[in-house]
Design a protein around this motif. Sequence first.
Motif, PDB file in Angstrom:
ATOM      1  N   ARG A  79      38.304  29.045  37.227  1.00  0.00           N
ATOM      2  CA  ARG A  79      39.606  28.686  36.675  1.00  0.00           C
ATOM      3  C   ARG A  79      39.559  27.318  36.002  1.00  0.00           C
ATOM      4  NH1 ARG A  79      42.647  31.402  41.678  1.00  0.00           N
ATOM      5  NH2 ARG A  79      43.735  33.093  40.587  1.00  0.00           N
ATOM      6  N   ALA A  80      38.862  26.364  36.637  1.00  0.00           N
ATOM      7  CA  ALA A  80      38.798  25.003  36.098  1.00  0.00           C
ATOM      8  C   ALA A  80      38.041  24.938  34.782  1.00  0.00           C
ATOM      9  CB  ALA A  80      38.153  24.066  37.115  1.00  0.00           C
ATOM     10  N   SER A  81      37.174  25.918  34.513  1.00  0.00           N
ATOM     11  CA  SER A  81      36.417  25.923  33.260  1.00  0.00           C
ATOM     12  C   SER A  81      37.313  26.188  32.056  1.00  0.00           C
ATOM     13  CB  SER A  81      35.303  26.974  33.309  1.00  0.00           C
ATOM     14  OG  SER A  81      35.838  28.285  33.173  1.00  0.00           O
ATOM     15  N   GLY A  82      38.424  26.850  32.270  1.00  0.00           N
ATOM     16  CA  GLY A  82      39.305  27.212  31.162  1.00  0.00           C
ATOM     17  C   GLY A  82      38.870  28.452  30.412  1.00  0.00           C
ATOM     18  N   LEU A  83      37.750  29.048  30.793  1.00  0.00           N
ATOM     19  CA  LEU A  83      37.296  30.265  30.123  1.00  0.00           C
ATOM     20  C   LEU A  83      38.221  31.422  30.484  1.00  0.00           C
ATOM     21  CD1 LEU A  83      33.450  29.902  30.716  1.00  0.00           C
ATOM     22  CD2 LEU A  83      34.666  29.591  28.552  1.00  0.00           C
ATOM     23  N   ARG A  84      38.599  32.179  29.486  1.00  0.00           N
ATOM     24  CA  ARG A  84      39.508  33.301  29.688  1.00  0.00           C
ATOM     25  C   ARG A  84      39.121  34.436  28.749  1.00  0.00           C
ATOM     26  NH1 ARG A  84      40.450  30.141  33.112  1.00  0.00           N
ATOM     27  NH2 ARG A  84      42.465  29.466  33.963  1.00  0.00           N
ATOM     28  N   PRO A  85      39.381  35.680  29.134  1.00  0.00           N
ATOM     29  CA  PRO A  85      40.014  36.085  30.382  1.00  0.00           C
ATOM     30  C   PRO A  85      39.057  36.007  31.571  1.00  0.00           C
ATOM     31  CG  PRO A  85      39.426  38.005  29.091  1.00  0.00           C
ATOM     32  CD  PRO A  85      39.130  36.819  28.227  1.00  0.00           C
ATOM     33  N   LEU A  86      39.643  35.912  32.779  1.00  0.00           N
ATOM     34  CA  LEU A  86      38.892  35.903  34.025  1.00  0.00           C
ATOM     35  C   LEU A  86      38.936  37.293  34.657  1.00  0.00           C
ATOM     36  CD1 LEU A  86      39.970  32.599  35.835  1.00  0.00           C
ATOM     37  CD2 LEU A  86      37.800  33.078  34.695  1.00  0.00           C
ATOM     38  N   GLN A  87      37.786  37.724  35.139  1.00  0.00           N
ATOM     39  CA  GLN A  87      37.703  39.025  35.806  1.00  0.00           C
ATOM     40  C   GLN A  87      37.059  38.831  37.176  1.00  0.00           C
ATOM     41  OE1 GLN A  87      35.311  41.506  33.246  1.00  0.00           O
ATOM     42  NE2 GLN A  87      36.296  40.706  31.412  1.00  0.00           N
ATOM     43  N   LEU A  88      37.564  39.531  38.176  1.00  0.00           N
ATOM     44  CA  LEU A  88      36.978  39.535  39.511  1.00  0.00           C
ATOM     45  C   LEU A  88      36.605  40.970  39.848  1.00  0.00           C
ATOM     46  CD1 LEU A  88      36.187  38.174  42.147  1.00  0.00           C
ATOM     47  CD2 LEU A  88      38.577  38.331  42.889  1.00  0.00           C
ATOM     48  N   TRP A  89      35.291  41.222  39.913  1.00  0.00           N
ATOM     49  CA  TRP A  89      34.771  42.559  40.196  1.00  0.00           C
ATOM     50  C   TRP A  89      34.416  42.635  41.677  1.00  0.00           C
ATOM     51  CZ3 TRP A  89      34.431  46.583  36.648  1.00  0.00           C
ATOM     52  CH2 TRP A  89      34.762  46.243  35.334  1.00  0.00           C
ATOM     53  N   ALA A  90      35.157  43.462  42.393  1.00  0.00           N
ATOM     54  CA  ALA A  90      35.127  43.468  43.848  1.00  0.00           C
ATOM     55  C   ALA A  90      34.318  44.638  44.405  1.00  0.00           C
ATOM     56  CB  ALA A  90      36.553  43.537  44.378  1.00  0.00           C
ATOM     57  N   ALA A  91      33.692  44.398  45.558  1.00  0.00           N
ATOM     58  CA  ALA A  91      32.994  45.452  46.288  1.00  0.00           C
ATOM     59  C   ALA A  91      33.374  45.345  47.768  1.00  0.00           C
ATOM     60  CB  ALA A  91      31.477  45.302  46.122  1.00  0.00           C
ATOM     61  N   PRO A  92      33.566  46.459  48.468  1.00  0.00           N
ATOM     62  CA  PRO A  92      33.374  47.825  47.959  1.00  0.00           C
ATOM     63  C   PRO A  92      34.546  48.340  47.126  1.00  0.00           C
ATOM     64  CG  PRO A  92      34.087  47.895  50.229  1.00  0.00           C
ATOM     65  CD  PRO A  92      33.903  46.441  49.901  1.00  0.00           C
ATOM     66  N   ASP A  93      35.707  47.658  47.185  1.00  0.00           N
ATOM     67  CA  ASP A  93      36.873  48.049  46.409  1.00  0.00           C
ATOM     68  C   ASP A  93      37.765  46.825  46.271  1.00  0.00           C
ATOM     69  OD1 ASP A  93      38.460  47.841  48.841  1.00  0.00           O
ATOM     70  OD2 ASP A  93      37.683  49.823  49.384  1.00  0.00           O
ATOM     71  N   ILE A  94      38.948  46.998  45.723  1.00  0.00           N
ATOM     72  CA  ILE A  94      39.840  45.854  45.478  1.00  0.00           C
ATOM     73  C   ILE A  94      40.862  45.662  46.584  1.00  0.00           C
ATOM     74  CG2 ILE A  94      39.570  46.146  42.989  1.00  0.00           C
ATOM     75  CD1 ILE A  94      42.418  47.308  42.943  1.00  0.00           C
ATOM     76  N   GLU A  95      40.754  46.415  47.686  1.00  0.00           N
ATOM     77  CA  GLU A  95      41.838  46.459  48.664  1.00  0.00           C
ATOM     78  C   GLU A  95      41.837  45.316  49.668  1.00  0.00           C
ATOM     79  OE1 GLU A  95      44.246  48.493  48.200  1.00  0.00           O
ATOM     80  OE2 GLU A  95      43.144  49.358  46.514  1.00  0.00           O
ATOM     81  N   HIS A  96      40.726  44.571  49.793  1.00  0.00           N
ATOM     82  CA  HIS A  96      40.713  43.507  50.801  1.00  0.00           C
ATOM     83  C   HIS A  96      41.835  42.507  50.524  1.00  0.00           C
ATOM     84  CE1 HIS A  96      39.396  40.042  53.148  1.00  0.00           C
ATOM     85  NE2 HIS A  96      38.706  40.911  53.882  1.00  0.00           N
ATOM     86  N   PRO A  97      42.547  42.054  51.568  1.00  0.00           N
ATOM     87  CA  PRO A  97      43.680  41.135  51.361  1.00  0.00           C
ATOM     88  C   PRO A  97      43.320  39.859  50.612  1.00  0.00           C
ATOM     89  CG  PRO A  97      43.746  42.020  53.576  1.00  0.00           C
ATOM     90  CD  PRO A  97      42.449  42.468  52.976  1.00  0.00           C
ATOM     91  N   LEU A  98      42.093  39.340  50.803  1.00  0.00           N
ATOM     92  CA  LEU A  98      41.727  38.108  50.104  1.00  0.00           C
ATOM     93  C   LEU A  98      41.583  38.353  48.606  1.00  0.00           C
ATOM     94  CD1 LEU A  98      41.148  35.119  50.294  1.00  0.00           C
ATOM     95  CD2 LEU A  98      38.746  35.656  50.795  1.00  0.00           C
ATOM     96  N   PHE A  99      41.011  39.480  48.214  1.00  0.00           N
ATOM     97  CA  PHE A  99      40.960  39.826  46.792  1.00  0.00           C
ATOM     98  C   PHE A  99      42.373  39.885  46.214  1.00  0.00           C
ATOM     99  CE2 PHE A  99      36.789  42.294  47.522  1.00  0.00           C
ATOM    100  CZ  PHE A  99      36.020  41.226  47.106  1.00  0.00           C
ATOM    101  N   GLN A 100      43.262  40.542  46.923  1.00  0.00           N
ATOM    102  CA  GLN A 100      44.625  40.695  46.442  1.00  0.00           C
ATOM    103  C   GLN A 100      45.325  39.347  46.321  1.00  0.00           C
ATOM    104  OE1 GLN A 100      46.177  43.579  45.455  1.00  0.00           O
ATOM    105  NE2 GLN A 100      44.221  44.635  45.704  1.00  0.00           N
ATOM    106  N   ALA A 101      45.097  38.471  47.296  1.00  0.00           N
ATOM    107  CA  ALA A 101      45.738  37.161  47.264  1.00  0.00           C
ATOM    108  C   ALA A 101      45.202  36.299  46.131  1.00  0.00           C
ATOM    109  CB  ALA A 101      45.530  36.453  48.604  1.00  0.00           C
TER     110      ALA A 101
END
Length: 209
Positions: free
Chosen positions: A45-67
């Motif tokens: 985020r601090a780099s200012g590069l956009r767009p930002l993508q977060l590719w999650a494993a094993p899926d996107i459901e973990h609460p920390l990913f969502q937060a």
Amino acid sequence: MVALAIMAKAPVPGFCKTRLMPALGAEGAARLQAWLLQHSLAVARASGLRPLQLWAAPDIEHPLFQALARPGDVRLQAQFGHDLGMRMLYVFTRAQGPLLLIGTDCPPLTPALLLECAACLETHDAVFLPAEDGGYALIGLQQPQPELFVGIDWSTERVMAQTRERLTALGLRWQEPAVVWDLDRPEDLQRLPPGLLTAALESPLETEC
């Protein structure tokens, strides 16, 4: 504009940072992964590069990913592929232009270094941050190059050397602005600043960020 993607495992005990479990235990390794994930996203985020993508494993459901994705500036997506190479290639094939791809295992990565790597793609086909263990902590490409992700001995000290051979064979121009270290092995823990590991081991595994 150069986009930035992060590949990350969910901080689930026994699923992530397994090579650190002899030193930290399963829960300790997961808490460290939670800290690394939050740190990597903060640097991105601090780099200012956009767009930002977060590719999650094993899926996107973990609460920390969502937060972490909740502010709305991160596109959260699930990883896909049978090995590391195919998962990375999948990310690049979904890119709409030049893209930098990192993991969460590189504490020395800084916003300035990310911007330097992004600038390399203005004049080169690819950019890498080789890791001291023989792999790499960052790969950036102007466009997808499937040959860079097939037939590589992933998770070995041969990864960067094999990748350089492939780059040369393909006639691609690339730069390596810096060599960095990864936090993969118990001995790597000694490289963290004093007190940081203690703080990291107190990182929440769920929704607090």
